[in-house]
Structures are given as structure tokens and as C-alpha cells.
Design a protein around this motif. Structure first.
Motif, PDB file in Angstrom:
ATOM      1  N   MET A  98      67.294  36.476  44.273  1.00 26.92           N
ATOM      2  CA  MET A  98      67.193  36.420  42.827  1.00 26.92           C
ATOM      3  C   MET A  98      66.365  35.200  42.436  1.00 26.92           C
ATOM      4  N   GLN A  99      65.627  35.333  41.341  1.00 28.75           N
ATOM      5  CA  GLN A  99      64.779  34.247  40.868  1.00 28.75           C
ATOM      6  C   GLN A  99      64.953  34.095  39.366  1.00 28.75           C
ATOM      7  N   LEU A 100      65.167  32.865  38.904  1.00 25.04           N
ATOM      8  CA  LEU A 100      65.239  32.560  37.483  1.00 25.04           C
ATOM      9  C   LEU A 100      63.934  31.889  37.084  1.00 25.04           C
ATOM     10  N   SER A 101      63.326  32.339  35.982  1.00 23.18           N
ATOM     11  CA  SER A 101      62.003  31.841  35.587  1.00 23.18           C
ATOM     12  C   SER A 101      61.991  31.389  34.136  1.00 23.18           C
ATOM     13  N   ARG A 102      61.133  30.432  33.857  1.00 22.94           N
ATOM     14  CA  ARG A 102      60.801  30.030  32.489  1.00 22.94           C
ATOM     15  C   ARG A 102      59.286  30.026  32.412  1.00 22.94           C
ATOM     16  N   SER A 103      58.741  30.904  31.578  1.00 25.53           N
ATOM     17  CA  SER A 103      57.297  31.105  31.513  1.00 25.53           C
ATOM     18  C   SER A 103      56.756  30.702  30.154  1.00 25.53           C
ATOM     19  N   SER A 104      55.582  30.121  30.176  1.00 26.49           N
ATOM     20  CA  SER A 104      54.868  29.750  28.956  1.00 26.49           C
ATOM     21  C   SER A 104      53.463  30.326  29.049  1.00 26.49           C
ATOM     22  N   VAL A 105      53.075  31.120  28.048  1.00 29.84           N
ATOM     23  CA  VAL A 105      51.754  31.733  28.025  1.00 29.84           C
ATOM     24  C   VAL A 105      51.020  31.239  26.788  1.00 29.84           C
ATOM     25  N   SER A 106      49.791  30.742  26.967  1.00 31.88           N
ATOM     26  CA  SER A 106      48.985  30.238  25.852  1.00 31.88           C
ATOM     27  C   SER A 106      47.728  31.081  25.705  1.00 31.88           C
ATOM     28  N   PHE A 107      47.401  31.446  24.464  1.00 32.63           N
ATOM     29  CA  PHE A 107      46.198  32.203  24.155  1.00 32.63           C
ATOM     30  C   PHE A 107      45.408  31.457  23.093  1.00 32.63           C
ATOM     31  N   SER A 108      44.111  31.330  23.306  1.00 33.59           N
ATOM     32  CA  SER A 108      43.234  30.654  22.360  1.00 33.59           C
ATOM     33  C   SER A 108      42.331  31.663  21.683  1.00 33.59           C
ATOM     34  N   GLN A 109      42.210  31.504  20.370  1.00 32.12           N
ATOM     35  CA  GLN A 109      41.268  32.317  19.611  1.00 32.12           C
ATOM     36  C   GLN A 109      40.653  31.412  18.559  1.00 32.12           C
ATOM     37  N   GLY A 110      39.382  31.070  18.769  1.00 35.46           N
ATOM     38  CA  GLY A 110      38.738  30.119  17.872  1.00 35.46           C
ATOM     39  C   GLY A 110      39.360  28.752  18.046  1.00 35.46           C
ATOM     40  N   SER A 111      39.803  28.156  16.928  1.00 32.45           N
ATOM     41  CA  SER A 111      40.402  26.823  16.998  1.00 32.45           C
ATOM     42  C   SER A 111      41.929  26.866  17.059  1.00 32.45           C
ATOM     43  N   THR A 112      42.512  28.055  17.073  1.00 32.85           N
ATOM     44  CA  THR A 112      43.974  28.156  17.121  1.00 32.85           C
ATOM     45  C   THR A 112      44.448  28.563  18.522  1.00 32.85           C
ATOM     46  N   THR A 113      45.581  28.021  18.895  1.00 34.16           N
ATOM     47  CA  THR A 113      46.201  28.357  20.173  1.00 34.16           C
ATOM     48  C   THR A 113      47.623  28.825  19.907  1.00 34.16           C
ATOM     49  N   THR A 114      47.973  29.964  20.489  1.00 36.02           N
ATOM     50  CA  THR A 114      49.312  30.520  20.351  1.00 36.02           C
ATOM     51  C   THR A 114      50.028  30.383  21.686  1.00 36.02           C
ATOM     52  N   THR A 115      51.269  29.905  21.655  1.00 37.30           N
ATOM     53  CA  THR A 115      52.058  29.757  22.873  1.00 37.30           C
ATOM     54  C   THR A 115      53.328  30.580  22.739  1.00 37.30           C
ATOM     55  N   ASP A 116      53.651  31.323  23.790  1.00 36.98           N
ATOM     56  CA  ASP A 116      54.842  32.162  23.827  1.00 36.98           C
ATOM     57  C   ASP A 116      55.664  31.735  25.040  1.00 36.98           C
ATOM     58  N   VAL A 117      56.935  31.397  24.849  1.00 35.93           N
ATOM     59  CA  VAL A 117      57.804  30.950  25.937  1.00 35.93           C
ATOM     60  C   VAL A 117      58.900  31.991  26.145  1.00 35.93           C
ATOM     61  N   GLN A 118      59.135  32.355  27.405  1.00 33.08           N
ATOM     62  CA  GLN A 118      60.133  33.374  27.747  1.00 33.08           C
ATOM     63  C   GLN A 118      60.979  32.900  28.920  1.00 33.08           C
ATOM     64  N   ASN A 119      62.219  33.369  28.970  1.00 34.78           N
ATOM     65  CA  ASN A 119      63.091  33.182  30.124  1.00 34.78           C
ATOM     66  C   ASN A 119      63.237  34.523  30.813  1.00 34.78           C
ATOM     67  N   GLY A 120      63.375  34.499  32.133  1.00 32.97           N
ATOM     68  CA  GLY A 120      63.478  35.767  32.844  1.00 32.97           C
ATOM     69  C   GLY A 120      64.265  35.661  34.131  1.00 32.97           C
ATOM     70  N   VAL A 121      64.616  36.822  34.648  1.00 35.70           N
ATOM     71  CA  VAL A 121      65.293  36.928  35.929  1.00 35.70           C
ATOM     72  C   VAL A 121      64.590  38.006  36.744  1.00 35.70           C
TER      73      VAL A 121
END
Length: 191
Positions: free
Chosen positions: A116-139
């Protein structure tokens, strides 16, 4: 006529060499399985494992998909029980993701494992001058096989089933599938 005969000779030589190598590998594999006492633990207490990543990510090294690095470190706390941690980092065109995980594996049979693996993920997307970050927990649940080769190296083909809080959303508002089945072939060094 001489060139045609030479080409036939080289092809036949390569074919015979390939058949000889496959036969030798088959005999070695049979001897290894017959000589192995499966009542002994396959992963001894005190062993260290340094994973260098997924073989599939090596093919994307010089592509447009970007660079993926996923080192891991694990330790056998008792015979056939291994705990570890890892980082998975992907970077491409100003976008990227970073994943931290903790995992535990139990080895059974002839180097098979479940875990089993426990994860914490952060994904960042850039569009122009803005950056969006999405954080998720998973198993994730793992099933695989530890395949040693050489004195210290190993391969780890693994099937995983992952479940995160939700799917990730990219910079265009589309969902990126994070839940479900996956596969990887890890490579590493055992000490």
C-alpha cells in the motif's frame, strides 16, 4: 554473388547467437528456480533499496512530454517487510507535478509482493501569467514482482490501483484521470 552469401551468413550467425542466448537464459532460470529454497525470506532484514525510477520515463527523457524523476528509498525492517518513501517529479512546458509517498510492502512466494502507498500530490498548471495548483491525497494498492539481476540491481514490474480525493483539473478546465489502474517497471539497486 559473394555479397549475397555474406549477408545470408551474417543473418544466420545472428539468429544462431540469439537462439543460443535464449537457451542459456532459459537453463539459468530453471537452475535458479530449482536451487532456490522458497522457505527462506526473499528480502532479508536490514536490506536497503534505492529505486531510480520507472523504465517508461526513460523513453520520455528527450521528448515533448518533459522530464520525470522518481527516486525511492526503502528499508527491510524485518524479513519480507519493506517500508519506504519516494518522490515523483514531472516538469514540462511550465507545468509540473510533485508527489510525495510513503509505502509498505510484504513479500511472499518467489519474490512477489503486495503493498500500500499513501500519496500527497501537487499539480501546477500555468496559463499566461496565472498558475493554478491542485493538491490531492491518495492511496494506492500495489501488486508486483521483485526481479534481481546482477549482484545488486533489480527490476520491479508493478500493477497499481490508485484512488485520489478527485481527478486533477488542468489549466483548460479538463480533468486529468488520477484514479484507476496503472503499471510501471521500476529499476534500482539493493544493498
Amino acid at each position: 554473388m559473394y555479397i549475397v552469401d555474406l549477408i545470408k551468413y551474417v543473418r544466420m550467425k545472428n539468429t544462431l547467437t540469439l537462439i543460443s542466448c535464449l537457451l542459456a537464459l532459459n537453463i539459468y532460470a530453471q537452475e535458479t528456480v530449482q536451487d532456490k529454497d522458497i522457505t527462506q525470506p526473499s528480502q532479508l532484514q536490514g536490506s536497503w533499496y534505492f529505486g531510480v525510477g520507472d523504465l517508461g520515463s526513460l523513453f520520455t527523457l528527450f521528448s515533448d512530454e518533459g522530464l520525470q524523476v522518481s527516486p525511492t528509498i526503502s528499508y527491510a525492517i524485518i524479513d519480507d517487510v519493506v517500508i519506504g518513501m519516494g518522490i515523483n517529479a514531472i516538469s514540462y512546458d511550465g507545468n509540473g507535478s510533485l508527489d510525495f509517498n510513503l509505502n509498505a510492502r510484504y513479500f511472499f512466494g518467489n519474490n512477489y509482493f503486495g503493498g500500500m502507498q499513501l500519496s500527497r500530490s501537487s499539480v501546477s498548471f500555468s496559463q499566461g501569467s496565472t498558475t493554478t495548483t491542485d493538491v490531492q491525497n491518495g492511496v494506492s494498492f500495489l501488486l508486483g514482482k521483485f526481479i534481481p539481476f546482477g549482484k545488486q540491481f533489480y527490476l520491479e514490474p508493478t500493477l497499481t490501483y490508485s484512488r485520489f480525493d478527485s481527478d486533477f483539473i488542468d489549466n483548460t478546465g479538463d480533468y486529468i484521470k488520477a484514479n484507476g489502474l496503472g503499471s510501471a517497471v521500476g529499476i534500482g539497486i539493493k544493498f
